[in-house]
Design an enzyme around this catalytic site. Structure first.
Site, short mmCIF file in Angstrom:
data_model
loop_
_atom_site.label_atom_id
_atom_site.label_comp_id
_atom_site.label_asym_id
_atom_site.label_seq_id
_atom_site.Cartn_x
_atom_site.Cartn_y
_atom_site.Cartn_z
N ARG A 195 0.85 -1.19 0.00
CA ARG A 195 0.00 0.00 0.00
C ARG A 195 0.89 1.24 0.00
NH1 ARG A 195 -3.41 -2.99 -1.19
NH2 ARG A 195 -5.48 -3.33 -0.28
N ARG B 57 0.66 12.82 6.13
CA ARG B 57 0.22 14.21 6.31
C ARG B 57 -0.11 14.39 7.78
NH1 ARG B 57 -2.35 18.53 3.22
NH2 ARG B 57 -3.91 19.56 4.50
N ARG C 54 -8.73 25.54 -4.42
CA ARG C 54 -8.28 24.22 -4.00
C ARG C 54 -8.00 23.36 -5.23
NH1 ARG C 54 -6.14 25.03 0.70
NH2 ARG C 54 -7.60 25.21 2.47
N ALA D 290 -8.76 26.86 8.93
CA ALA D 290 -8.06 25.58 9.05
C ALA D 290 -6.57 25.77 8.90
CB ALA D 290 -8.56 24.59 7.99
N GLU E 46 -4.68 30.33 13.24
CA GLU E 46 -5.28 30.35 11.91
C GLU E 46 -6.47 31.31 11.85
OE1 GLU E 46 -4.12 29.03 9.22
OE2 GLU E 46 -2.46 28.00 10.21
N GLU F 30 2.83 32.06 1.73
CA GLU F 30 2.31 30.70 1.62
C GLU F 30 1.36 30.56 0.43
OE1 GLU F 30 0.56 29.50 5.31
OE2 GLU F 30 2.39 29.83 6.46
N GLU G 120 -1.43 32.04 -0.11
CA GLU G 120 -2.83 32.01 0.30
C GLU G 120 -3.54 33.26 -0.22
OE1 GLU G 120 -2.80 29.59 4.54
OE2 GLU G 120 -2.61 31.76 4.57
#
Length: 205
Positions: A47, A52, A75, A92, A108, A158, A160
């Site tokens: 597998r 993460r 996303r 998040a 966050e 980042e 964002e």
């Protein structure tokens, strides 16, 4: 009938493990075996496992105005679907080493929406995709005021790019119902809010 959870981690035998990719995330390949429910041993199989870390997600909620804050951002994983890859999501972030989920929530909240949570209610913890990923989500509802909420946020270094929206609870729940919100953390949190809204509005203990 045999009760569930008769096996434990110690029942799994990992014969070999190697890292096949290391980038922003990591991918390992494992050769393993474990006992079967019928008493036989499973032949050794392979597998791939997506490594993460844990993450924390928060639904910002104002019980006085009965409003929530949801974040719109791009996303990549939603590309190629019959929908926009800009999703409405919760606050998040990934848990850094040494941080508690509550500390991640506050960090966050500031970075992604300019919000500070005066209270955090734990909703649940859940495994995102345990068939191939190690990620665990710590899910909260956070008390805020939406009086001055909304706007553009995100850490530019980042990459964002985040727009914070204020919605009535009814409108947000309706977007779950009709499929406009279709990511797991937001669905679970908004359904939890639907079940607990009256209690929270009467007095957030």
């Amino acid at each position: 009938m045999t009760k569930p959870f008769q096996f434990k981690t110690s029942d799994v035998s990992v014969e070999k493990r190697e890292t096949v990719f290391q980038g922003f995330f990591r991918m390992d390949k494992l050769w393993l075996t474990h006992p079967r429910f019928d008493g036989r041993d499973m032949p050794v199989f392979t597998r791939e496992l997506f490594i993460r870390g844990d993450a924390t997600c928060v639904l910002p909620y104002d019980p006085e105005r009965d409003e929530v804050v949801l974040l719109e951002q791009f996303r990549l994983g939603a590309m190629g679907r019959a929908q926009s890859p800009w999703l409405l999501e919760l606050v998040a972030g990934m848990n850094e080493e040494g941080e508690t989920p509550e500390e991640v929530a506050q960090r966050e909240g500031q970075e992604e929406a300019g919000l500070t949570f005066s209270k955090l209610d734990k909703i649940c913890e859940y495994l995102v995709s345990p068939g191939g990923s190690t990620e665990l989500i710590h899910l909260y509802c956070g008390r805020i005021s939406t009086e001055s909420a909304g706007g553009l946020f995100g850490m530019e270094h980042e990459h964002e790019d985040i727009r914070a929206h204020v919605f009535s609870s009814e409108e947000a729940i309706a977007m779950v119902r009709d499929g406009r919100i279709n990511n797991a953390a937001a669905i679970i949190a908004l359904q939890w809010l639907q079940l607990n809204r009256t209690r929270i509005r009467e007095g957030w203990d």
